[in-house]
Write an enzyme that holds these catalytic residues in place. Structure first.
Site, PDB file in Angstrom:
ATOM      1  N   SER A  30      68.162 -40.166  43.981  1.00  0.00           N
ATOM      2  CA  SER A  30      68.427 -39.724  42.622  1.00  0.00           C
ATOM      3  C   SER A  30      69.702 -38.887  42.663  1.00  0.00           C
ATOM      4  O   SER A  30      69.791 -37.945  43.447  1.00  0.00           O
ATOM      5  CB  SER A  30      67.235 -38.876  42.157  1.00  0.00           C
ATOM      6  OG  SER A  30      67.518 -38.269  40.921  1.00  0.00           O
ATOM      7  N   LYS A  89      69.497 -43.958  41.452  1.00  0.00           N
ATOM      8  CA  LYS A  89      69.120 -43.494  40.113  1.00  0.00           C
ATOM      9  C   LYS A  89      70.178 -42.499  39.655  1.00  0.00           C
ATOM     10  O   LYS A  89      70.534 -41.586  40.393  1.00  0.00           O
ATOM     11  CB  LYS A  89      67.737 -42.851  40.210  1.00  0.00           C
ATOM     12  CG  LYS A  89      67.342 -41.939  39.082  1.00  0.00           C
ATOM     13  CD  LYS A  89      65.846 -41.623  39.179  1.00  0.00           C
ATOM     14  CE  LYS A  89      65.540 -40.180  38.883  1.00  0.00           C
ATOM     15  NZ  LYS A  89      64.095 -39.878  39.008  1.00  0.00           N
ATOM     16  N   LYS A 120      71.379 -39.745  36.723  1.00  0.00           N
ATOM     17  CA  LYS A 120      70.939 -38.912  35.601  1.00  0.00           C
ATOM     18  C   LYS A 120      71.895 -39.155  34.437  1.00  0.00           C
ATOM     19  O   LYS A 120      73.128 -39.182  34.630  1.00  0.00           O
ATOM     20  CB  LYS A 120      70.978 -37.438  36.002  1.00  0.00           C
ATOM     21  CG  LYS A 120      69.953 -37.083  37.081  1.00  0.00           C
ATOM     22  CD  LYS A 120      68.545 -37.124  36.525  1.00  0.00           C
ATOM     23  CE  LYS A 120      67.533 -36.669  37.579  1.00  0.00           C
ATOM     24  NZ  LYS A 120      66.157 -36.726  37.068  1.00  0.00           N
ATOM     25  N   ASP A 146      67.967 -42.027  34.454  1.00  0.00           N
ATOM     26  CA  ASP A 146      66.907 -41.075  34.094  1.00  0.00           C
ATOM     27  C   ASP A 146      67.473 -40.064  33.098  1.00  0.00           C
ATOM     28  O   ASP A 146      68.421 -39.340  33.397  1.00  0.00           O
ATOM     29  CB  ASP A 146      66.411 -40.352  35.357  1.00  0.00           C
ATOM     30  CG  ASP A 146      65.226 -39.421  35.082  1.00  0.00           C
ATOM     31  OD1 ASP A 146      64.807 -39.309  33.914  1.00  0.00           O
ATOM     32  OD2 ASP A 146      64.728 -38.808  36.052  1.00  0.00           O
ATOM     33  N   GLU A 167      64.338 -44.185  32.740  1.00  0.00           N
ATOM     34  CA  GLU A 167      63.249 -43.224  32.928  1.00  0.00           C
ATOM     35  C   GLU A 167      63.275 -42.162  31.828  1.00  0.00           C
ATOM     36  O   GLU A 167      64.324 -41.575  31.551  1.00  0.00           O
ATOM     37  CB  GLU A 167      63.424 -42.585  34.317  1.00  0.00           C
ATOM     38  CG  GLU A 167      62.297 -41.677  34.754  1.00  0.00           C
ATOM     39  CD  GLU A 167      62.499 -41.173  36.194  1.00  0.00           C
ATOM     40  OE1 GLU A 167      63.203 -41.845  36.978  1.00  0.00           O
ATOM     41  OE2 GLU A 167      61.970 -40.100  36.508  1.00  0.00           O
ATOM     42  N   LYS A 215      54.521 -38.467  40.125  1.00  0.00           N
ATOM     43  CA  LYS A 215      54.876 -37.289  40.924  1.00  0.00           C
ATOM     44  C   LYS A 215      53.592 -36.553  41.253  1.00  0.00           C
ATOM     45  O   LYS A 215      52.827 -36.200  40.339  1.00  0.00           O
ATOM     46  CB  LYS A 215      55.809 -36.360  40.155  1.00  0.00           C
ATOM     47  CG  LYS A 215      57.217 -36.899  40.023  1.00  0.00           C
ATOM     48  CD  LYS A 215      58.119 -35.932  39.291  1.00  0.00           C
ATOM     49  CE  LYS A 215      59.509 -36.538  39.140  1.00  0.00           C
ATOM     50  NZ  LYS A 215      60.329 -35.778  38.171  1.00  0.00           N
ATOM     51  N   GLY A 247      60.196 -37.402  42.817  1.00  0.00           N
ATOM     52  CA  GLY A 247      60.320 -36.178  43.613  1.00  0.00           C
ATOM     53  C   GLY A 247      60.720 -34.995  42.757  1.00  0.00           C
ATOM     54  O   GLY A 247      61.144 -35.158  41.603  1.00  0.00           O
TER      55      GLY A 247
END
Ligand code: OSB
Ligand code: MG
Length: 368
Positions: free
Chosen positions: A135, A161, A163, A188, A213, A262, A290
């Site tokens: 991520s 991934k 953000k 995400d 996400e 998670k 995570g």
């Protein structure tokens, strides 16, 4: 087993790189660790809560408070034989899932050690190794993002991934997709959009993302269902899913097609397993998210990721993705983006006591 003693500590570690999301920006993490002693054995757990209430309502300090004043007194000085028995004791406690997860993890570690078995075996894991992704936080310069993608691709991680946030979305994804046409890629949003942004989110469909996400509010599944009906890209729920009941309702409504499980957000490994089992029986893919865990929480993530329904690469990268020196030894390492499950009992990693002592800034002990 007779739980004789519990210790809490707040442990602070600097991160190798500042990590920014639509909701926060972090250069270090302070997590509450739980150490339980029972009949000559020790079990460890980690509350991987952020220090501020911008991912969910919990913070490092609320975890400390709930553990010290409510959860530990329910277990210290009494016998505990199963996780179901533990969760029954705090049935009346509302939410505070990160706090629960830290205690529950320490109990799993203890029970697995008492049985002389690895935690992943106790949970019903079927994999010997897990495939991981990374991520990446929001970067102010696209070249820095490219350099990070290059680094983690070279390390063999299986998906990236990114953000996203309003003002830092379509253009960034377009640049990344243009440069890496075949990269397994997802985004995400950490709940930064509203249903009014559906036209913008629909633009993401052209980039062949594995999923988007948590685009909408942290506590929503209604608007997510309306959005999913307008999007080709699968929605993956993170913040919205706190329990197997939440997962059932969201899947029934069509609020998403994938779940990021998670351990901390759902209050522990048992609830994570329940969500996994529910999804696996229905062919809904899940993966392990995570919260910048230190080695203890990371080891728990590794263990739960060995269940068969964790079919997509998760955010369970090696310790070095976030920390120069983890508190477990050896640190958790990925080779070609893949992490082997440890063979030892319990969580399967040892604590680096000296490193831990240096990073500890507060302790509390309850013994009876
Ligand atoms: O939304 O998945 C998230 C980190 C902190 C808070 C929320 C999230 C994240 C991550 C990083 O994406 C996950 C990790 O690598 O530990
Ligand atoms: Mg997320």
């Amino acid at each position: 087993m007779q739980i004789e003693r519990a210790e809490l500590r707040i442990v602070r570690l600097p991160m190798v790189r500042t990590f920014a999301t639509s909701s926060s920006r972090k250069a270090e993490q302070a997590h509450v660790l739980v150490r339980l002693s029972a009949e000559g054995l020790v079990g460890w757990g980690e509350c991987a809560s952020p220090s501020d209430p911008y991912y969910c309502e919990e913070t490092t300090e609320t975890c400390w408070h709930i553990l010290k004043d409510f959860l530990l007194p329910m277990v210290v000085g009494s016998r505990l034989e199963s996780i179901e028995e533990l969760t029954a004791r705090y049935r009346k406690l509302k939410r505070n899932n990160f706090a629960r997860a830290g205690l529950e993890m320490a109990c799993w570690d203890l029970l697995a050690r008492a049985a002389g078995r690895p935690l992943h075996a106790l949970l019903g894991g079927t994999r010997a190794e897990i495939r991981s992704g990374v991520s990446l936080g929001i970067e102010s310069r696209i070249d820095d993002l490219f350099a990070l993608i290059d680094q983690y691709r070279a390390e063999g991680y299986h998906r990236i991934k990114l953000k996203i946030a309003p003002g830092n979305d379509i253009a960034v994804i377009a640049r990344v997709r243009e440069r890496y046409p075949d990269l397994p890629l997802m985004a995400d949003a950490n709940s930064a959009y509203t249903l009014a942004d559906a036209p913008l989110l629909r633009e993401l469909d052209q980039f062949g993302l594995m999923m988007i996400e948590q685009p909408l509010a942290h506590d929503d599944i209604i608007d997510h269902a309306a959005l999913q009906a307008q999007l080709a890209t699968p929605i993956c729920l993170d913040e919205s899913i706190l329990s197997v009941d939440d997962a059932r309702k969201a899947l029934q409504l069509g609020s998403g097609r994938i779940i990021n499980i998670k351990v901390s957000r759902v209050g522990g490994l048992l609830e994570a397993k329940r969500i996994h089992d529910y999804c696996h029986a229905r062919g809904v893919p899940v993966w392990c998210g995570g919260m910048h865990e230190f080695g203890i929480g990371r080891a728990a993530n590794l263990a739960i990721s060995s269940l068969p329904g964790y079919s997509l690469p998760g955010d369970v990268s090696g310790s070095d993705k976030y920390y120069d020196q983890d508190i477990v030894t050896p640190p958790i390492r990925a080779t070609a983006g893949t992490i082997p499950l440890p063979e030892g009992p319990g969580l399967g990693f040892a604590i680096d006591e000296e490193r831990l002592a240096r990073a500890t800034e507060r302790t509390f002990t309850l013994a009876r």
